[in-house]
Design a protein around this motif. Structure first.
Motif, PDB file in Angstrom:
ATOM      1  N   ILE A   5       0.811  -1.201   0.000  1.00 13.87           N
ATOM      2  CA  ILE A   5       0.000   0.000   0.000  1.00 13.87           C
ATOM      3  C   ILE A   5       0.853   1.263   0.000  1.00 13.87           C
ATOM      4  N   GLN A   6       1.933   1.252   0.737  1.00 13.96           N
ATOM      5  CA  GLN A   6       2.783   2.451   0.787  1.00 13.96           C
ATOM      6  C   GLN A   6       3.449   2.729  -0.553  1.00 13.96           C
ATOM      7  N   TRP A   7       3.952   1.673  -1.190  1.00 16.24           N
ATOM      8  CA  TRP A   7       4.595   1.864  -2.496  1.00 16.24           C
ATOM      9  C   TRP A   7       3.595   2.309  -3.553  1.00 16.24           C
ATOM     10  N   LEU A   8       2.388   1.708  -3.561  1.00 21.55           N
ATOM     11  CA  LEU A   8       1.367   2.101  -4.530  1.00 21.55           C
ATOM     12  C   LEU A   8       0.923   3.541  -4.317  1.00 21.55           C
ATOM     13  N   TRP A   9       0.780   3.945  -3.049  1.00 22.47           N
ATOM     14  CA  TRP A   9       0.320   5.299  -2.773  1.00 22.47           C
ATOM     15  C   TRP A   9       1.376   6.342  -3.147  1.00 22.47           C
ATOM     16  N   ASN A  48      -2.341   8.635  -8.418  1.00 23.29           N
ATOM     17  CA  ASN A  48      -3.421   9.048  -9.321  1.00 23.29           C
ATOM     18  C   ASN A  48      -4.212   7.848  -9.831  1.00 23.29           C
ATOM     19  N   TYR A  49      -3.520   6.773 -10.210  1.00 24.12           N
ATOM     20  CA  TYR A  49      -4.211   5.575 -10.686  1.00 24.12           C
ATOM     21  C   TYR A  49      -5.048   4.941  -9.560  1.00 24.12           C
ATOM     22  N   LEU A  50      -4.506   4.967  -8.348  1.00 24.40           N
ATOM     23  CA  LEU A  50      -5.224   4.384  -7.216  1.00 24.40           C
ATOM     24  C   LEU A  50      -6.501   5.166  -6.905  1.00 24.40           C
ATOM     25  N   LEU A  51      -6.386   6.491  -6.906  1.00 26.16           N
ATOM     26  CA  LEU A  51      -7.572   7.313  -6.679  1.00 26.16           C
ATOM     27  C   LEU A  51      -8.596   7.163  -7.801  1.00 26.16           C
ATOM     28  N   GLY A  52      -8.126   7.061  -9.027  1.00 23.24           N
ATOM     29  CA  GLY A  52      -9.041   6.848 -10.149  1.00 23.24           C
ATOM     30  C   GLY A  52      -9.782   5.529 -10.052  1.00 23.24           C
ATOM     31  N   TYR A  53      -9.063   4.475  -9.621  1.00 26.35           N
ATOM     32  CA  TYR A  53      -9.724   3.170  -9.440  1.00 26.35           C
ATOM     33  C   TYR A  53     -10.787   3.243  -8.345  1.00 26.35           C
ATOM     34  N   PHE A  54     -10.439   3.843  -7.207  1.00 26.16           N
ATOM     35  CA  PHE A  54     -11.410   3.959  -6.116  1.00 26.16           C
ATOM     36  C   PHE A  54     -12.640   4.746  -6.559  1.00 26.16           C
TER      37      PHE A  54
END
Length: 418
Positions: A197-201, A206-212
């Motif tokens: 989670i830390q590395w992805l964040w 941006n990709y993580l927020l877009g997926y959520f």
């Protein structure tokens, strides 16, 4: 292994070459470490590879399905490459070993510290207790239904899609086989997401927020289209699923498994004992009411209630008398021979009043307001009270009340009852 360095609390280790580190758990149980974790931080100015080392090199030696899945995930998942990483270790979990491989000759630092109260563990434990005890009311809430749909769509997208397409799958066996596979894949992705989670964040925010955002809006739209649960069967199944999720949160919310088992057992007992306790209280109330001596309660009528009751009972008695006189068992000829006014009795049986208008007028003139009888009784009462006042002043009020009762109650209704 023998070549690994053992970590202890408050250690600060600085090295440049590749090395492995292990933390051996203390097997003595102390309740003060119920929500305590050990935080390991590895930092460097250059990138390094962090590789967890499993104690079971062969996954065939795994005792449970979860251990086999964790071992498979560690084999399939690539080691993490970063400049800083954190590792949280439960106090009474398994022994943890990991390897640090620097790409360049650059020192890295390994710091070990204890956190006595881990907020994440405490939050999971409290959330599990709350979810278990309020599962029945939450399963009937439309807002919680939409929130659960969004969380399920974000964390287990394949499961959410399969539940959406359930009506197109005709065979139940096929559906449950697909559901099992979707859950296994979803758990694998959840584990990978938790570990990185830390590395992805930091790298792909941006990709993580877009997926959520995309998956959350889509899940809410699908749940809103289907609407909240309405049938009792679906609500009951949803309640059981929430309670099972609560047990999982309680288990992962403490560091001592025995405490988690005890809390789950107490929660089940408290949920199951509500019905026997309610039945016992109901039986106790019934027994108390049965053995309690019934005391007669006397209610005194007011003058208005006395008059209304007299009129009501008089009308009822007259109707019963008419019904009896109309019955075949009534000796009509014997009664007619003994009556002075047979025609009047026949009219009464057919529905005429039992008192003639002339008798009513005479009664009002003699006993009504302003009659001579009432004036005589009133003046006689006043003369007696004036004579008895100097001799017996103490009982003045009682005698006046008694005379007033004799004046208002017996005499106006004596003739009517006769």
């Amino acid at each position: 292994g023998k070549n690994c360095s053992l970590l202890q609390e408050m250690d600060v280790i600085q090295k440049q070459d590749e090395n492995c580190y292990c933390y051996v758990q203390n097997r003595t149980i102390h309740l003060q470490y119920l929500w305590s974790t050990l935080q390991i931080k590895v930092s460097s100015r250059e990138k390094f590879r962090f590789e967890p080392i499993s104690e079971r090199n062969n996954c065939r030696n795994s005792e449970t399905v979860f251990e086999f899945a964790a071992c498979a995930v560690q084999i399939l998942w690539k080691p993490e490459t970063c400049t800083e990483t954190f590792l949280s270790i439960k106090q009474y979990g398994e022994d943890v070993c990991f390897k640090i491989q620097p790409f360049k000759i650059e020192p890295y630092v390994v710091r070990v510290r204890r956190e006595m109260l881990d907020g994440k563990l405490l939050f999971l434990f409290v959330a599990g207790i709350f979810l278990f005890h309020f599962a029945n009311s939450l399963s009937r809430s439309a807002k919680f239904f939409y929130l659960s749909g969004i969380i399920l769509g974000v964390l287990a997208l394949l499961v959410f899609v399969l539940l959406t397409l359930k009506r197109f799958i005709l065979r139940h066996s096929t559906f449950w086989i697909l559901m099992s596979g979707c859950w296994m894949v979803s758990l694998y992705f959840i584990y990978c997401f938790k570990e990185n989670i830390q590395w992805l964040w930091s790298e792909h925010k941006n990709y993580l927020l877009g997926y959520f955002l995309a998956v959350g809006i889509t899940s809410f739209a699908i749940c809103y289209q289907h609407g909240p649960l309405t049938t009792e069967l679906s609500i009951t199944l949803f309640t059981w699923m929430l309670q099972l999720t609560a047990f999982v949160l309680i288990y992962f919310g403490v560091t001592i498994p025995q405490v988690a088992y005890a809390v789950i057992a107490v929660s089940l007992c408290s949920k199951g004992l509500c019905y026997p306790l309610g039945a016992a209280c109901h039986i106790a109330r019934k027994m108390k009411h049965h053995f309690k001596s019934k005391k007669m309660v006397f209610k005194y009528l007011t003058e208005e209630e006395y008059r209304e009751q007299g009129e009501r009972e008089t009308v009822t008695a007259l109707e019963e008398l008419r019904s009896f006189c109309r019955s075949p068992d009534f000796p009509s000829w014997i009664a007619v021979t003994k009556l002075q006014a047979p025609h009047r009795f026949a009219a009464f049986v057919l529905g005429s009043p039992h008192v003639s208008p002339a008798e009513t007028k005479a009664h009002d003139e003699q006993y009504g307001i302003g009659s001579s009888f009432l004036e005589e009784q009133l003046f006689e009462t006043r003369e007696q009270s004036e004579q008895d006042e100097p001799a017996n002043p103490v009982h003045e009020e009682d005698e006046e009340n008694e005379n007033e009762m004799h004046t208002q109650i017996p005499f106006p209704y004596a003739t009517e009852l006769l």
